[in-house]
Design a protein around this motif. Structure first.
Motif, short mmCIF file in Angstrom:
data_model
loop_
_atom_site.label_atom_id
_atom_site.label_comp_id
_atom_site.label_asym_id
_atom_site.label_seq_id
_atom_site.Cartn_x
_atom_site.Cartn_y
_atom_site.Cartn_z
N THR A 1 0.81 -1.22 0.00
CA THR A 1 0.00 0.00 0.00
C THR A 1 0.84 1.27 0.00
O THR A 1 0.32 2.35 -0.28
CB THR A 1 -0.94 0.03 1.22
OG1 THR A 1 -0.17 -0.09 2.42
CG2 THR A 1 -1.95 -1.09 1.15
N PRO B 1 -2.78 -4.15 4.89
CA PRO B 1 -3.02 -3.05 3.96
C PRO B 1 -3.58 -1.79 4.61
O PRO B 1 -3.09 -0.68 4.34
CB PRO B 1 -4.02 -3.65 2.97
CG PRO B 1 -3.75 -5.12 3.01
CD PRO B 1 -3.38 -5.41 4.43
N PRO C 1 -3.05 -2.51 -4.96
CA PRO C 1 -3.04 -1.11 -4.50
C PRO C 1 -2.70 -0.13 -5.62
O PRO C 1 -3.18 1.01 -5.61
CB PRO C 1 -1.96 -1.10 -3.41
CG PRO C 1 -1.87 -2.51 -2.94
CD PRO C 1 -2.14 -3.35 -4.16
#
Length: 523
Positions: free
Chosen positions: A32, A153, A288
């Motif tokens: 992320t 995440p 992501p």
């Protein structure tokens, strides 16, 4: 004896759970923040791949070696050393001021992480040798490890929002200090008096072949796939892998005992391990980028969207265990991989929807996570239950190595497919683009999700695509190919798993029954 009457076991379990949380977070929280790292450190797309792959390859390199070292020199001692190294290398990652330094630090961090992972299993196995407490201990370890993977995440996204990307790595330093205190207080030292020698030739040849393959995939386009340098890398990779097979077959105590592949249930489960890491886990590195680059989400929003992909992996495993008991793992494992493939297909349609958002991606993400939850626990139980206890350590090493090698290779392959898909779209959409090398550079920037910064290096892209419409469409198109690849890969390994499991079942039905080692007629 219970955990309550053995406080040192509580401390040992707490240490193992804490370090498993660190390991899980380091896998799932970093994706992320890759787009942020790309911008801050001016990293290119290939370097972004290596930030993840350096960690994975290093883990693979030390898996088998750590087990032998821990058996010979003491599991507690090696565990302590791995935690110290993980804390120090996490500091190195957080303090890195350039992409090459971060990649090198990630490699060292991967060595520490792989050693820490193997020691966790060894410590639990010694500290909780049998009975209900052993089951509870391994259950708690699995839950905490899953929490690290599942919620990484959003934790990574929140850290970036509240502080900066460095703290995704720096946070492990103080946690490592707490883990060290728990290990010193609760973990008992243990050794194996019959510990094996390190299989140095096997470790070196396998590591070189894996590194060579990943390097060729990630750097082949820049080198030229038919260039002398690229062909030399291919030759070295093939030679190293052939040498690995040769030395393992000649070794009296091989790191990889290829005879276990004759056990059909083990091989069928191993295809499940490879299938998961062929599709689900490597795509977690790139998802992501889609949320932030194509949909324009912030790191926090992208982390929240990723929960649909990861949280089912925590909820579904108990259901998978019940299904495996009722219908047999040889049916549940292929079902799980088929579900992963179906999820990838739905994500592909969701990404290409007219008004794509996290809602159009939601069904596919949930199905992928559900498929992994259905596959993971039955795979582990079947692989370990297929071999005798004295070979469980070696079988576990093969299973874990297969997972990490598949992950490393497919991080590179998915990145290559994404890059080539974006480049192909740009070639069609910008047929009049003057410079082919600049177009490939532009494709690499888009594949990294760096759409907002294209005018700085896009060699005229600002004039033909001022609003980034073409760039966004190219990124979505590239992701479509990656998702299709994930679906095909998951389904292919599901079919391979079914074929191997069924062949084993047919062989078992044909084999004559045995009673106390004496062959007797089947009823």
């Amino acid at each position: 004896m219970t955990l309550i009457r053995l406080p040192e076991n509580i401390l040992a379990l707490a240490a193992v759970c804490l370090t498993s949380l660190m390991f899980g977070l380091e896998i799932s929280s970093v994706p992320t923040v890759l787009s942020t790292i790309e911008k801050v450190l001016n990293a290119d797309f290939s370097q972004i791949q290596w930030i993840m792959n350096a960690y994975t390859l290093a883990c693979t390199t030390v898996l088998m070696a750590t087990g032998a070292l821990a058996d010979r020199f003491g599991r507690k001692r090696v565990y302590l050393a791995s935690i110290v190294l993980f804390g120090l290398t996490s500091l190195g990652c957080g303090l890195a001021q350039s992409a090459p330094v971060l990649i090198a630090s990630r490699f060292l961090q991967g060595i520490a992480g792989g050693a820490m992972l193997i020691c966790q299993v060894a410590v639990l196995s010694h500290q909780f040798p049998e009975g209900r407490e052993r089951s509870k201990a391994f259950g708690a370890w699995g839950i905490i490890f899953g929490i690290g993977l599942g919620f990484g995440p959003i934790i990574g996204g929140l850290i970036v929002a509240v502080a900066n990307w460095q703290w995704v790595f720096l946070v492990h330093a103080p946690v490592a200090i707490v883990a060290l205190a728990l290990v010193l207080a609760g973990v008992q030292e243990s050794r194996d008096p019959n510990a094996q020698q390190l299989d140095v030739p096997g470790i070196l040849t396998l590591s070189v072949s894996c590194f060579g393959l990943v390097y060729f995939i990630t750097q082949g386009a820049d080198l030229g796939y038919s260039s002398p340098a690229a062909l030399s890398i291919v030759a070295a990779t093939v030679f190293s892998f052939m040498a690995f097979i040769f030395v393992e077959k000649r070794s009296g105590r091989p790191m990889f005992d290829f005879s276990v592949f004759r056990i059909r249930s083990f091989s069928g489960a191993l295809f499940g391990s490879i299938g998961m890491n062929f599709s689900y886990w490597p795509f977690m590195i790139y998802l992501p980028i889609y949320f932030q680059g194509a949909l324009g989400y912030t790191s926090v929003t992208a982390g929240l969207a990723l929960l649909a992909y990861t949280v089912p992996t925590l909820i579904v495993p108990p259901v998978a265990e019940r299904l495996a008991l009722r219908f047999d793992a040889r049916r549940v494992i292929p079902l799980g991989m088929f579900t992963i493939g179906l999820g990838f297909l739905l994500m592909m349609f969701g990404a290409r929807a007219e008004h794509a958002s996290w809602l159009t991606m939601l069904p596919g993400c949930l199905l992928c996570g559900t498929g992994l939850g259905l596959t993971n626990t039955p795979v582990t139980n079947t692989a370990m239950g297929s071999v005798s206890p004295d070979r469980a350590g070696m079988a576990s090493g093969i299973d874990m190595s297969a997972r990490l090698i598949s992950l490393a290779v497919n991080i590179a392959l998915m990145g290559l497919i994404l890059l080539e898909g974006v480049h192909a779209y740009l070639t069609r959409a910008l047929s009049g683009f003057p410079d082919a090398s600049s177009l490939r550079l532009l494709a690499a920037q888009i594949a990294g999700g760096n759409i907002g910064h294209l005018p700085q290096s896009g060699a005229g892209i600002a004039t033909v695509d001022p609003n980034g419409v073409i760039a966004n469409a190219a990124l979505v198109d590239g992701f479509g190919f990656v998702m299709l690849y994930g679906a095909i890969g998951a389904w292919a390994f599901a079919l391979l798993s079914v074929a191997v499991f069924d062949a084993g079942a047919r062989a078992h039905r044909r084999a004559p029954a045995v009673d106390n080692g004496v062959r007797r007629p089947s009823p």
